[in-house]
Design a protein around this motif. Sequence first.
Motif, PDB file in Angstrom:
ATOM      1  N   ASP A  40       1.635   1.446   7.943  1.00 37.76           N
ATOM      2  CA  ASP A  40       2.091   0.103   8.293  1.00 37.76           C
ATOM      3  C   ASP A  40       3.043  -0.452   7.242  1.00 37.76           C
ATOM      4  OD1 ASP A  40       0.500   0.225  10.519  1.00 37.76           O
ATOM      5  OD2 ASP A  40      -0.928  -1.314   9.871  1.00 37.76           O
TER       6      ASP A  40
ATOM      7  N   GLN B  85      -6.936   5.899   6.309  1.00 43.00           N
ATOM      8  CA  GLN B  85      -5.605   5.468   6.735  1.00 43.00           C
ATOM      9  C   GLN B  85      -4.515   5.790   5.715  1.00 43.00           C
ATOM     10  OE1 GLN B  85      -6.720   1.363   8.170  1.00 43.00           O
ATOM     11  NE2 GLN B  85      -5.629   2.056   9.999  1.00 43.00           N
ATOM     12  N   SER B  86      -4.857   6.616   4.751  1.00 44.25           N
ATOM     13  CA  SER B  86      -3.815   7.162   3.876  1.00 44.25           C
ATOM     14  C   SER B  86      -3.006   8.228   4.609  1.00 44.25           C
ATOM     15  CB  SER B  86      -4.428   7.762   2.610  1.00 44.25           C
ATOM     16  OG  SER B  86      -4.962   6.735   1.791  1.00 44.25           O
TER      17      SER B  86
ATOM     18  N   ALA C 238       0.605   4.378  13.803  1.00 43.71           N
ATOM     19  CA  ALA C 238       1.253   4.891  12.601  1.00 43.71           C
ATOM     20  C   ALA C 238       2.462   5.759  12.918  1.00 43.71           C
ATOM     21  CB  ALA C 238       0.253   5.689  11.768  1.00 43.71           C
TER      22      ALA C 238
ATOM     23  N   TRP D  96      -1.897   9.492   8.929  1.00 44.98           N
ATOM     24  CA  TRP D  96      -1.567   8.851  10.201  1.00 44.98           C
ATOM     25  C   TRP D  96      -2.668   9.133  11.227  1.00 44.98           C
ATOM     26  CZ3 TRP D  96       3.805  11.621   9.953  1.00 44.98           C
ATOM     27  CH2 TRP D  96       4.545  11.096   8.884  1.00 44.98           C
TER      28      TRP D  96
ATOM     29  N   TYR E 157     -10.827   6.487   2.754  1.00 39.19           N
ATOM     30  CA  TYR E 157      -9.363   6.409   2.602  1.00 39.19           C
ATOM     31  C   TYR E 157      -8.626   6.999   3.808  1.00 39.19           C
ATOM     32  CZ  TYR E 157     -10.917   5.710  -2.209  1.00 39.19           C
ATOM     33  OH  TYR E 157     -11.556   5.245  -3.329  1.00 39.19           O
TER      34      TYR E 157
ATOM     35  N   ARG F  70       0.833  -1.204   0.000  1.00 38.02           N
ATOM     36  CA  ARG F  70       0.000   0.000   0.000  1.00 38.02           C
ATOM     37  C   ARG F  70       0.871   1.259   0.000  1.00 38.02           C
ATOM     38  NH1 ARG F  70      -3.555  -1.941   5.072  1.00 38.02           N
ATOM     39  NH2 ARG F  70      -1.414  -2.496   5.670  1.00 38.02           N
TER      40      ARG F  70
ATOM     41  N   TYR G 234       0.347   4.526   0.569  1.00 43.05           N
ATOM     42  CA  TYR G 234       0.232   5.554   1.598  1.00 43.05           C
ATOM     43  C   TYR G 234       0.184   4.998   3.026  1.00 43.05           C
ATOM     44  CZ  TYR G 234      -0.862   8.941  -2.096  1.00 43.05           C
ATOM     45  OH  TYR G 234      -0.799   9.754  -3.198  1.00 43.05           O
ATOM     46  N   HIS G 235      -0.191   3.767   3.181  1.00 42.07           N
ATOM     47  CA  HIS G 235      -0.478   3.223   4.508  1.00 42.07           C
ATOM     48  C   HIS G 235       0.803   3.122   5.340  1.00 42.07           C
ATOM     49  CE1 HIS G 235      -2.257   0.758   7.633  1.00 42.07           C
ATOM     50  NE2 HIS G 235      -3.445   0.871   7.045  1.00 42.07           N
TER      51      HIS G 235
END
Length: 369
Positions: free
Chosen positions: A103, A151-152, A159, A154, A149, A98, A100-101
């Motif tokens: 994690d 979690q794109s 995060a 923090w 979206y 992913r 942007y994520h």
Amino acid sequence: MTKLQTITLGFVLLFSSLSFAQDTKPEEVKNIMKKVADWQIEHFRDAFTYENPHHPLDWTNGALYVGMVKWAEMAEDDTYYVWLKTIGELNDWKLHSRTYHADDHTVGQFYLDLYKKFGDKKMLNPTQEQFNFILYHPANTSLKWQSPYHQSRWNWCDALFMSPPVWAKLYNITGELKYLDFMMTEFKATTDFLFDKDENLYYRDESYMGKLDNGTKIFWSRGNGWVFAGLANIMNELDPKSDEYQYFKGLFEKMAAKLLKIQTPEGHWAMSLLGQEFYPTPETSGTSFYVYGLAWGINHGILDKKTYGPAVDKAWKALVGHVNKEGMLGYVQPIGAAPGKAWPDKTEVYGAGAFLSAGTEVYKLYGGK
């Protein structure tokens, strides 16, 4: 005061600040760290929370690598660097899937640490290219939980361990302010949203605000552990005289003071930080992150050794007591987002990573070189 009195007082203060550590030798710390590291490498593909093993680039393993690379630096054995380099090479030094994520950025921390040591551009380039893309295509999503979206950015406290240290490392390596500026803007936005100024702790995400558990606010131990360890990892990359460092230092000091007050008599921190009477079970992943941060703070002159040293010592001894004879760290809470349960015979890779991070700073605190 006479010169003799001054000298005597100096010795008294010195020994009072060191007395907490006199019964633990640095080599004992190193030995238990090796035991945990070796066991975890041997059981790397074992899964404890779910049925299937974690992907090598998953955040769970990313947190392990963060601790493992710290251990590799002090281990005097290239085995651990070889193991880490092999993981990077097998995955072409790419971040997880992913874009942007946060994690999926976690593994970038050990990639960039290895780049610092070995200077191989292939360890750096994929992370830098992806972060450049994010810089020029920033997410404009809300920090509110479960918005589109969301979690794109923090918007959950975990995060702050996963992604910001990678941005800080890129800034340190390249000297380009754009990485630092992006990290500061997003970190401050998250903190303004999730940090409880009355408690000096972070909510895991918006969904926990205003909720009570047995009459107490819900501050998840590992969640705040992610933040506290992340602050230390970020400050490692910054000039202590900079405004940015001072911002993180201020947050770090506030959290440290709170953590000192709420440590349990047994030495660990409860899974619900303000509800220890309702969560008596030990939990080693959050506690390991707190030990790492507190010991790091003492070693870097931010926290007073006399004040915080006994808390670190008590917590470290509690952690060591939950390592079994094979080297497995028990009482690691499974993957989750809130206070829950933990068991002496269950672990997770991120718990071992947190323990190894803690050990590197405890080793220094106890006099290791």
